[in-house]
Design an enzyme around this catalytic site. Structure first.
Site, PDB file in Angstrom:
ATOM      1  CB  SER A  40      -8.061  16.664   0.354  1.00  0.00           C
ATOM      2  OG  SER A  40      -9.298  17.077  -0.201  1.00  0.00           O
ATOM      3  CG  HIS A  60      -6.068  20.113  -1.895  1.00  0.00           C
ATOM      4  ND1 HIS A  60      -5.331  20.642  -2.937  1.00  0.00           N
ATOM      5  CD2 HIS A  60      -7.082  19.419  -2.480  1.00  0.00           C
ATOM      6  CE1 HIS A  60      -5.868  20.279  -4.091  1.00  0.00           C
ATOM      7  NE2 HIS A  60      -6.943  19.540  -3.838  1.00  0.00           N
ATOM      8  CG  ASP A  87     -10.594  19.119  -3.411  1.00  0.00           C
ATOM      9  OD1 ASP A  87      -9.861  19.262  -4.408  1.00  0.00           O
ATOM     10  OD2 ASP A  87     -10.311  18.374  -2.456  1.00  0.00           O
ATOM     11  CG  MET A 103     -15.473  19.804  -6.481  1.00  0.00           C
ATOM     12  SD  MET A 103     -15.852  18.075  -6.204  1.00  0.00           S
ATOM     13  CE  MET A 103     -14.318  17.525  -5.436  1.00  0.00           C
ATOM     14  CG  HIS A 139      -8.096  20.954  -7.292  1.00  0.00           C
ATOM     15  ND1 HIS A 139      -8.202  19.596  -7.057  1.00  0.00           N
ATOM     16  CD2 HIS A 139      -8.092  21.108  -8.646  1.00  0.00           C
ATOM     17  CE1 HIS A 139      -8.273  18.960  -8.229  1.00  0.00           C
ATOM     18  NE2 HIS A 139      -8.217  19.855  -9.191  1.00  0.00           N
ATOM     19  CG  MET A 143     -11.789  19.743  -9.653  1.00  0.00           C
ATOM     20  SD  MET A 143     -11.837  18.478  -8.396  1.00  0.00           S
ATOM     21  CE  MET A 143     -11.557  19.488  -6.953  1.00  0.00           C
ATOM     22  CG  MET A 153      -6.634  15.957 -11.283  1.00  0.00           C
ATOM     23  SD  MET A 153      -6.822  16.280  -9.525  1.00  0.00           S
ATOM     24  CE  MET A 153      -7.998  15.017  -9.034  1.00  0.00           C
ATOM     25  CG  ASP A 212      -6.011  16.113  -5.510  1.00  0.00           C
ATOM     26  OD1 ASP A 212      -6.371  15.346  -4.615  1.00  0.00           O
ATOM     27  OD2 ASP A 212      -6.666  17.121  -5.865  1.00  0.00           O
TER      28      ASP A 212
HETATM   29  C1  DX5 Z   1     -10.804  14.805  -5.926  1.00  0.00           C
HETATM   30  C2  DX5 Z   1     -10.173  15.918  -5.133  1.00  0.00           C
HETATM   31  C3  DX5 Z   1      -9.220  15.471  -4.119  1.00  0.00           C
HETATM   32  C4  DX5 Z   1      -9.777  14.551  -3.061  1.00  0.00           C
HETATM   33  C5  DX5 Z   1      -8.659  13.623  -2.674  1.00  0.00           C
HETATM   34  O1  DX5 Z   1     -11.490  15.329  -6.987  1.00  0.00           O
HETATM   35  O2  DX5 Z   1      -9.477  16.797  -6.002  1.00  0.00           O
HETATM   36  O3  DX5 Z   1      -8.522  16.563  -3.517  1.00  0.00           O
HETATM   37  O4  DX5 Z   1     -10.256  15.179  -1.932  1.00  0.00           O
HETATM   38  O5  DX5 Z   1      -9.140  12.688  -1.788  1.00  0.00           O
HETATM   39  P1  DX5 Z   1      -8.423  11.313  -1.496  1.00  0.00           P
HETATM   40  O6  DX5 Z   1      -7.078  11.608  -0.950  1.00  0.00           O
HETATM   41  O7  DX5 Z   1      -9.335  10.651  -0.516  1.00  0.00           O
HETATM   42  O8  DX5 Z   1      -8.334  10.555  -2.808  1.00  0.00           O
HETATM   43 ZN    ZN Z   2      -8.191  18.362  -5.147  1.00  0.00          ZN
END
Ligand code: DX5
Ligand code: ZN
Length: 237
Positions: A10, A35, A37, A39, A79, A81, A154, A188
């Site tokens: 990630s 990956h 993220d 948001m 991903h 969010m 998740m 994840d």
């Molecule tokens: C959380 C994200 C993850 C996050 C995971 O909302 O979707 O992808 O980066 O991080 P770790 O592996 O540190 O839990």
């Molecule tokens: Zn994620």
């Protein structure tokens, strides 16, 4: 024969100021996917009234994906969010995203249209669900006319890296794997050497890991350990 292991660091845990070199470092360490993220952040006072955003954090969007795409051919596993994923399809498609995983909690009414649009932009559709969302909610999206190609379960509440893995989410992974032997199932949140066996034995094959990979002195070793754990379970399929 099972589904192939995909290890996806990630990039939320990377040094964003050096995103291209961090991405290359992960690929050199054996990563299959990157990956990303995406948001939407929120303003607390406004959100308490209207809940216009999905998570209380703001990260990256299409311009950053577009910049990174110029430096790598890697599969960018995005991903989303965000509360309005439909608005992101066009910009992310243009930017060069590879996978587009949206949340079922915000797409209950329009997932058919969403999946079609994602595919029409050349991206691979996936659906994600939060720890409190029942697994049955995603079944229609796997079996529907416009099926998603991956389910992201998740294993922490979405929003931040570095949280503790929630073992209770493994029941959902097990149920999915039993029902769909060849589906890509991603996990994840809180994945690393101490939790990977739980996720792999439940049936997850796509593994997202941020802090455990970036925080390790030897990232390649952590990636390889997680891959072995998934492959070990696959042998028994
Ligand atoms: C959380 C994200 C993850 C996050 C995971 O909302 O979707 O992808 O980066 O991080 P770790 O592996 O540190 O839990
Ligand atoms: Zn994620």
């Amino acid at each position: 024969m099972g589904v192939a292991a995909k290890i996806a660091p990630s990039m939320l845990s990377s040094d964003f100021a050096n995103l291209a070199s961090e991405a290359q470092r992960m690929l050199d360490c054996g990563a299959d996917w990157l990956h990303m993220d995406i948001m939407d952040g929120y303003n607390l006072n406004y959100c308490l009234l209207h809940k216009p955003h999905f998570v209380p954090n703001l990260t990256i969007g299409a311009p950053v994906i577009e910049s990174l795409r110029k430096h790598t051919k890697a599969y960018l596993d995005c991903h989303l969010m965000v509360t309005n994923p439909l608005d992101y399809v066009e910009p992310l498609g243009k930017a060069g995203a590879s996978g587009f995983t949206f949340h079922v909690e915000v797409s209950r009414d329009n997932w058919g249209e969403l999946v079609q649009r994602i595919k029409s932009k050349g991206m691979r559709p996936g659906v994600s669900l939060k720890p409190g969302t029942p697994i049955e909610e995603v079944y229609p999206l796997i079996e529907g006319e416009y099926p998603v190609e991956m389910v992201l379960v998740m294993t922490v509440e979405p929003g931040f890296g570095g949280q503790k893995f929630m073992p209770e989410t493994m029941d959902k992974v097990r149920a999915l794997r039993k029902k769909y032997p060849s589906l890509d199932i991603e996990v994840d949140g809180g994945l690393g050497p101490s939790t990977i066996d739980m996720a792999a034995s439940a049936g997850a094959n796509c593994i997202v890991a941020g802090s455990s990979v970036f925080g390790a002195p030897d990232s390649a070793q952590v990636i390889s350990l997680m891959r072995k754990s998934v492959e070990e379970v696959q042998k028994n399929y």
